[in-house]
Design a protein around this motif. Structure first.
Motif, PDB file in Angstrom:
ATOM      1  N   MET A   1       8.125  34.886  67.247  1.00 16.96           N
ATOM      2  CA  MET A   1       8.464  36.581  66.569  1.00 16.96           C
ATOM      3  C   MET A   1       8.002  37.414  67.724  1.00 16.96           C
ATOM      4  O   MET A   1       6.862  37.193  68.219  1.00 16.96           O
ATOM      5  N   THR A   2       8.651  38.392  67.847  1.00 16.85           N
ATOM      6  CA  THR A   2       8.450  39.242  68.808  1.00 16.85           C
ATOM      7  C   THR A   2       7.651  40.504  68.331  1.00 16.85           C
ATOM      8  O   THR A   2       7.978  40.821  67.060  1.00 16.85           O
ATOM      9  N   PHE A   3       6.847  41.340  68.790  1.00 18.60           N
ATOM     10  CA  PHE A   3       6.056  42.423  68.374  1.00 18.60           C
ATOM     11  C   PHE A   3       6.365  43.506  69.163  1.00 18.60           C
ATOM     12  O   PHE A   3       6.612  43.612  70.407  1.00 18.60           O
ATOM     13  N   SER A   4       6.701  44.582  68.374  1.00 17.60           N
ATOM     14  CA  SER A   4       6.881  46.019  69.132  1.00 17.60           C
ATOM     15  C   SER A   4       6.511  46.995  68.223  1.00 17.60           C
ATOM     16  O   SER A   4       6.730  46.796  66.894  1.00 17.60           O
ATOM     17  N   TYR A   5       5.721  47.886  68.595  1.00 18.64           N
ATOM     18  CA  TYR A   5       5.241  49.034  67.890  1.00 18.64           C
ATOM     19  C   TYR A   5       5.264  50.227  68.754  1.00 18.64           C
ATOM     20  O   TYR A   5       5.192  50.408  70.172  1.00 18.64           O
ATOM     21  N   SER A   6       5.857  51.438  67.961  1.00 18.77           N
ATOM     22  CA  SER A   6       6.014  52.717  68.523  1.00 18.77           C
ATOM     23  C   SER A   6       5.132  53.639  67.869  1.00 18.77           C
ATOM     24  O   SER A   6       5.046  53.510  66.485  1.00 18.77           O
ATOM     25  N   SER A   7       4.457  54.462  68.682  1.00 19.56           N
ATOM     26  CA  SER A   7       4.024  55.644  67.713  1.00 19.56           C
ATOM     27  C   SER A   7       3.734  57.061  68.799  1.00 19.56           C
ATOM     28  O   SER A   7       4.240  56.878  69.969  1.00 19.56           O
ATOM     29  N   GLU A   8       3.322  58.190  68.188  1.00 14.38           N
ATOM     30  CA  GLU A   8       3.283  59.127  69.056  1.00 14.38           C
ATOM     31  C   GLU A   8       1.781  60.085  68.746  1.00 14.38           C
ATOM     32  O   GLU A   8       1.418  59.873  67.652  1.00 14.38           O
ATOM     33  N   PHE A   9       1.247  60.389  69.716  1.00 10.42           N
ATOM     34  CA  PHE A   9       0.096  61.271  69.683  1.00 10.42           C
ATOM     35  C   PHE A   9      -0.060  62.444  70.339  1.00 10.42           C
ATOM     36  O   PHE A   9       0.738  62.581  71.447  1.00 10.42           O
ATOM     37  N   ILE A  10      -0.807  63.456  70.096  1.00  7.10           N
ATOM     38  CA  ILE A  10      -1.103  64.803  70.980  1.00  7.10           C
ATOM     39  C   ILE A  10      -1.990  64.572  71.802  1.00  7.10           C
ATOM     40  O   ILE A  10      -3.260  64.226  71.430  1.00  7.10           O
ATOM     41  N   LEU A  11      -2.205  64.630  73.004  1.00  7.97           N
ATOM     42  CA  LEU A  11      -3.167  64.891  73.907  1.00  7.97           C
ATOM     43  C   LEU A  11      -3.783  66.381  73.792  1.00  7.97           C
ATOM     44  O   LEU A  11      -3.712  67.413  74.475  1.00  7.97           O
ATOM     45  N   ASP A  12      -4.582  66.295  72.625  1.00  7.21           N
ATOM     46  CA  ASP A  12      -5.326  67.884  72.323  1.00  7.21           C
ATOM     47  C   ASP A  12      -6.904  67.606  72.659  1.00  7.21           C
ATOM     48  O   ASP A  12      -7.411  66.429  73.195  1.00  7.21           O
ATOM     49  N   LYS A  13      -7.752  68.499  72.173  1.00 12.91           N
ATOM     50  CA  LYS A  13      -9.164  68.514  72.460  1.00 12.91           C
ATOM     51  C   LYS A  13      -9.996  67.178  72.149  1.00 12.91           C
ATOM     52  O   LYS A  13     -10.760  66.591  72.686  1.00 12.91           O
ATOM     53  N   ASN A  14      -9.622  66.978  70.675  1.00 16.39           N
ATOM     54  CA  ASN A  14     -10.094  65.891  70.134  1.00 16.39           C
ATOM     55  C   ASN A  14      -9.880  64.716  70.583  1.00 16.39           C
ATOM     56  O   ASN A  14     -10.648  63.863  70.833  1.00 16.39           O
ATOM     57  N   HIS A  15      -8.550  64.428  71.044  1.00 13.68           N
ATOM     58  CA  HIS A  15      -8.353  63.065  71.925  1.00 13.68           C
ATOM     59  C   HIS A  15      -9.225  63.033  73.090  1.00 13.68           C
ATOM     60  O   HIS A  15      -9.511  62.012  73.275  1.00 13.68           O
ATOM     61  N   PHE A  16      -9.214  64.035  74.071  1.00 14.13           N
ATOM     62  CA  PHE A  16      -9.819  64.132  75.098  1.00 14.13           C
ATOM     63  C   PHE A  16     -11.546  63.635  74.875  1.00 14.13           C
ATOM     64  O   PHE A  16     -11.982  63.003  75.552  1.00 14.13           O
ATOM     65  N   LYS A  17     -11.964  64.526  73.852  1.00 15.12           N
ATOM     66  CA  LYS A  17     -13.300  64.288  73.670  1.00 15.12           C
ATOM     67  C   LYS A  17     -13.709  62.571  73.323  1.00 15.12           C
ATOM     68  O   LYS A  17     -14.742  62.135  73.675  1.00 15.12           O
ATOM     69  N   GLU A  18     -12.828  62.104  72.370  1.00 18.04           N
ATOM     70  CA  GLU A  18     -12.828  60.728  72.149  1.00 18.04           C
ATOM     71  C   GLU A  18     -12.609  59.944  73.331  1.00 18.04           C
ATOM     72  O   GLU A  18     -13.525  59.125  73.379  1.00 18.04           O
TER      73      GLU A  18
END
Length: 156
Positions: A1-18
């Motif tokens: 079984m092959t695994f593949s996952y795709s997603s999107e996110f924004i490089l915003d202030k909350n992401h950088f703080k985390e």
């Protein structure tokens, strides 16, 4: 079984703080201010010893204050610098599959194979991958339960 996952996110202030909070290795407490304190003492000694070095002494004292402020506001300064980059507030496409982890945006493309990672560690809010060219952080906020479980199979 092959695994593949795709997603999107924004490089915003909350992401950088985390990212900073989960990956930074900074000194805590008074040890972080050791250099600032030493510069301040050096400036005070220079000011008390020789009258002709008062300007230099004042410069060293001001430098110690600036250094102390850089320690105190280290996270804020790092996040602010990231927000000034071209990539800030842009969408990032994330792909996780058998090959590894890949991210792409309008400004940057990065692929990291599982074999290139020397260590994958689970943090409280994501994963930290150590590789030859540094560290990469991946937040749980942009992952599904299946993707988290798949990455955890690679955790060392």
């Amino acid at each position: 079984m092959t695994f593949s996952y795709s997603s999107e996110f924004i490089l915003d202030k909350n992401h950088f703080k985390e990212c900073y909070q989960q990956t930074a290795t900074t000194k805590k407490g008074l040890a972080a201010y050791k250099k600032s304190f030493m510069l301040f003492v050096l400036g005070m000694v220079a000011a008390s010893i020789a009258q002709e070095y008062r300007t230099l002494a004042l410069f060293i004292i001001v430098l110690s204050v600036v250094d102390a402020l850089s320690v105190y506001f280290e996270e804020t300064w790092w996040v602010w610098r990231q927000l000034l980059s071209r990539a800030a507030n842009n969408k990032v496409n994330l792909t996780i599959d058998e090959k590894g982890i890949a991210t792409s945006s309008d400004f940057h493309k990065f692929e990291l194979s599982w074999s290139a990672m020397t260590q994958v560690t689970k943090t409280s809010k994501g994963f930290l991958a150590i590789h030859a060219s540094g560290k990469s952080y991946l937040s749980d906020s942009c992952l599904s339960e299946e993707a988290i479980a798949y990455i955890q199979t690679h955790v060392s």
